[in-house]
Design a protein around this motif. Structure first.
Motif, PDB file in Angstrom:
ATOM      1  N   ALA A  21       0.813  -1.217   0.000  1.00  0.00           N
ATOM      2  CA  ALA A  21       0.000   0.000   0.000  1.00  0.00           C
ATOM      3  C   ALA A  21       0.849   1.272   0.000  1.00  0.00           C
ATOM      4  O   ALA A  21       0.441   2.292  -0.531  1.00  0.00           O
ATOM      5  N   ASP A  22       2.034   1.242   0.574  1.00  0.00           N
ATOM      6  CA  ASP A  22       2.870   2.432   0.674  1.00  0.00           C
ATOM      7  C   ASP A  22       3.858   2.595  -0.494  1.00  0.00           C
ATOM      8  O   ASP A  22       4.627   3.541  -0.514  1.00  0.00           O
ATOM      9  N   ASP A  23       3.824   1.677  -1.459  1.00  0.00           N
ATOM     10  CA  ASP A  23       4.760   1.740  -2.582  1.00  0.00           C
ATOM     11  C   ASP A  23       4.405   2.811  -3.604  1.00  0.00           C
ATOM     12  O   ASP A  23       5.254   3.241  -4.367  1.00  0.00           O
ATOM     13  N   GLY A  24       3.157   3.223  -3.672  1.00  0.00           N
ATOM     14  CA  GLY A  24       2.735   4.186  -4.669  1.00  0.00           C
ATOM     15  C   GLY A  24       2.170   3.492  -5.897  1.00  0.00           C
ATOM     16  O   GLY A  24       1.934   2.277  -5.894  1.00  0.00           O
ATOM     17  N   TRP A  25       1.967   4.273  -6.967  1.00  0.00           N
ATOM     18  CA  TRP A  25       1.398   3.708  -8.181  1.00  0.00           C
ATOM     19  C   TRP A  25       1.758   4.574  -9.373  1.00  0.00           C
ATOM     20  O   TRP A  25       2.166   5.718  -9.241  1.00  0.00           O
TER      21      TRP A  25
END
Length: 55
Positions: A21-25
């Motif tokens: 969830a905290d990796d970004g997109w």
């Protein structure tokens, strides 16, 4: 299902999330792409060890 490797001829998508969830997109727009980090709209930074650019 989990894959260690995928060999694809193409992918058609509006966005690609990171592994957690905290990796970004990455979102794809007609003007180009946007790289987002974490859960906000703050811009992220692309990293690459090699680049092959033409044109």
């Amino acid at each position: 299902m989990k894959a260690g490797r995928a060999d694809l001829g193409g992918v058609n998508t509006g966005w690609v999330p990171g592994r957690s969830a905290d990796d970004g997109w990455i979102s794809f727009r007609q003007e180009g792409l946007n790289i987002h980090q974490e859960r906000g709209m703050e811009r992220g930074t692309p990293f690459a060890s090699d680049a092959d650019l033409k044109g």
